[in-house]
Design a protein around this motif. Structure first.
Motif, PDB file in Angstrom:
ATOM      1  N   ILE A  69      23.842  54.369  66.386  1.00  0.00           N
ATOM      2  CA  ILE A  69      23.886  55.676  65.739  1.00  0.00           C
ATOM      3  C   ILE A  69      25.221  55.864  65.016  1.00  0.00           C
ATOM      4  N   VAL A  70      25.173  56.541  63.862  1.00  0.00           N
ATOM      5  CA  VAL A  70      26.394  56.903  63.137  1.00  0.00           C
ATOM      6  C   VAL A  70      26.352  58.393  62.837  1.00  0.00           C
ATOM      7  N   SER A  71      27.520  58.972  62.757  1.00  0.00           N
ATOM      8  CA  SER A  71      27.672  60.356  62.330  1.00  0.00           C
ATOM      9  C   SER A  71      27.924  60.357  60.829  1.00  0.00           C
ATOM     10  N   LEU A  72      27.040  61.004  60.069  1.00  0.00           N
ATOM     11  CA  LEU A  72      27.241  61.123  58.629  1.00  0.00           C
ATOM     12  C   LEU A  72      28.112  62.332  58.349  1.00  0.00           C
ATOM     13  N   GLN A  73      29.186  62.102  57.596  1.00  0.00           N
ATOM     14  CA  GLN A  73      30.158  63.147  57.343  1.00  0.00           C
ATOM     15  C   GLN A  73      30.481  63.239  55.862  1.00  0.00           C
ATOM     16  N   ASN A  74      30.904  64.421  55.443  1.00  0.00           N
ATOM     17  CA  ASN A  74      31.272  64.581  54.033  1.00  0.00           C
ATOM     18  C   ASN A  74      32.724  64.182  53.815  1.00  0.00           C
ATOM     19  N   GLN A  75      33.208  64.397  52.604  1.00  0.00           N
ATOM     20  CA  GLN A  75      34.545  63.934  52.254  1.00  0.00           C
ATOM     21  C   GLN A  75      35.640  64.677  53.001  1.00  0.00           C
ATOM     22  N   PHE A  76      35.300  65.808  53.610  1.00  0.00           N
ATOM     23  CA  PHE A  76      36.278  66.556  54.399  1.00  0.00           C
ATOM     24  C   PHE A  76      36.275  66.130  55.860  1.00  0.00           C
ATOM     25  N   PRO A 103      27.292  59.345  46.542  1.00  0.00           N
ATOM     26  CA  PRO A 103      27.697  58.365  47.559  1.00  0.00           C
ATOM     27  C   PRO A 103      29.170  58.464  47.936  1.00  0.00           C
ATOM     28  N   ARG A 104      30.020  58.693  46.948  1.00  0.00           N
ATOM     29  CA  ARG A 104      31.462  58.695  47.225  1.00  0.00           C
ATOM     30  C   ARG A 104      31.886  59.824  48.163  1.00  0.00           C
ATOM     31  N   ASP A 126      28.325  53.474  49.132  1.00  0.00           N
ATOM     32  CA  ASP A 126      28.423  53.257  47.686  1.00  0.00           C
ATOM     33  C   ASP A 126      27.073  53.365  46.968  1.00  0.00           C
ATOM     34  N   GLN A 127      25.975  53.469  47.732  1.00  0.00           N
ATOM     35  CA  GLN A 127      24.650  53.669  47.128  1.00  0.00           C
ATOM     36  C   GLN A 127      23.799  54.534  48.051  1.00  0.00           C
ATOM     37  N   GLY A 283      14.940  48.209  44.767  1.00  0.00           N
ATOM     38  CA  GLY A 283      14.777  49.650  44.603  1.00  0.00           C
ATOM     39  C   GLY A 283      15.686  50.233  43.550  1.00  0.00           C
ATOM     40  N   LYS A 284      15.431  51.505  43.213  1.00  0.00           N
ATOM     41  CA  LYS A 284      16.253  52.254  42.270  1.00  0.00           C
ATOM     42  C   LYS A 284      17.490  52.781  43.003  1.00  0.00           C
ATOM     43  N   THR A 285      18.649  52.645  42.388  1.00  0.00           N
ATOM     44  CA  THR A 285      19.913  52.976  43.028  1.00  0.00           C
ATOM     45  C   THR A 285      20.512  54.258  42.481  1.00  0.00           C
ATOM     46  N   ILE A 286      21.048  55.097  43.400  1.00  0.00           N
ATOM     47  CA  ILE A 286      21.886  56.235  43.024  1.00  0.00           C
ATOM     48  C   ILE A 286      23.314  55.857  43.379  1.00  0.00           C
ATOM     49  N   ALA A 287      24.168  55.684  42.401  1.00  0.00           N
ATOM     50  CA  ALA A 287      25.546  55.245  42.678  1.00  0.00           C
ATOM     51  C   ALA A 287      26.529  56.082  41.891  1.00  0.00           C
TER      52      ALA A 287
END
Length: 287
Positions: A69-76, A103-104, A126-127, A283-287
């Motif tokens: 498991i990972v915790s998804l966090q924003n840039q803050f 992604p960034r 990054d994607q 697949g189609k990438t959002i980067a």
């Protein structure tokens, strides 16, 4: 860099403690707002509380119990959803967590049971790959893949999950889930990872209980919960595993937390072909 050990100034720690994420991280039926879309904005909480929310009715997970498991966090550095390590560069999560995000602005924190662990390794995204039919119809295909800029470093507390290849779930089978979500609708996210269990409910039975034929199909896994237990806001993207520790579901949506209704997950076995297609580069990438 593959990962980063995060250190924070007293000011940034203070801001993170005082800021409340607008995204709720688990949609309730009828909720149109995509959690990922609102995750870009942060709001000051008018009455900040101590971090005390949790998987409703859950118990604290020992370190190493959920190494994938990972915790998804924003840039803050603010956590809002969970994800699951499925390969060296890949995280599986809910589309509703990341749709509309850049992604960034995302970091996946691994190897910890505390979402506020500033020494745990953080991996940059990054994607973003959101399923092309996400929310078509509503609440369907709520699944996404995140590609990391550097490979996961495995150890005693970090591992990749084994995906359920064949859907052989039996009615009443015990399933376990975990997350950093809240104890009640509108509460604050938990600092510590909590886990709980429920029983598999077949799609036909799940539809009857939820009194709706449209929101649940073969791409979902329903988990029957006792009143006072279940997932809540912030638990989207988190893992649902069987007794063999295989990943069978990803946190998707529910009805008001802990009221005894089934919780609904994206069925991993249903999406195995899509997962393979994306991870091998088709697949189609959002980067």
């Amino acid at each position: 860099m593959a990962s980063t050990s995060r250190s924070a100034s007293p000011l940034s720690v203070y801001l993170c403690l005082c800021l409340c994420l607008a995204a709720e991280g688990l949609r309730l039926r009828g909720q149109q707002l995509l959690p990922g879309e609102s995750a870009e904005g942060m709001q000051l909480h008018s009455n900040p509380k101590l971090i005390q929310g949790r998987v409703v009715g859950g118990q604290q997970a020992p370190m190493g119990t959920w190494p994938w498991i990972v915790s998804l966090q924003n840039q803050f550095g603010f956590p809002f959803c969970s994800g699951v390590i499925i390969d060296d560069y890949w995280i599986l999560t809910a589309a509703s967590c990341v749709s509309g995000l850049r992604p960034r602005n995302l970091v996946a924190i691994a190897g910890t049971v505390s979402s506020w662990n500033n020494t745990a390794p953080g991996y940059y995204v990054d994607q973003i790959h959101v399923h092309c039919n996400f929310d078509k119809p509503l609440y369907h295909n709520d699944i996404a893949l995140l590609h990391l800029s550097g490979a996961i470093e495995y150890n005693a507390h970090v591992a990749k999950a084994t995906l359920s290849e064949i859907d052989e779930l039996q009615e009443g089978e015990r399933l376990t889930f975990a997350g950093w979500g809240t104890e009640w609708a509108g509460g604050t996210n938990s600092q510590y990872l909590l886990q709980s269990q429920g029983n598999y409910l077949p799609v036909t039975e799940c539809r009857k209980v939820l009194q709706n034929d449209d929101d649940v199909d073969l791409g979902h896994v329903c988990v029957k919960m006792e009143a006072g237990k279940g997932v809540c806001h912030g638990d989207s993207g988190g893992p649902l595993v069987n007794a063999q520790q295989q990943l069978v579901g990803i946190g998707n949506w529910g009805v008001p937390c802990g009221l005894g209704y089934p919780d609904v997950y994206s069925r991993v076995a249903f999406y195995n072909d899509w997962i393979r297609t994306i991870t091998i580069g088709c697949g189609k990438t959002i980067a």
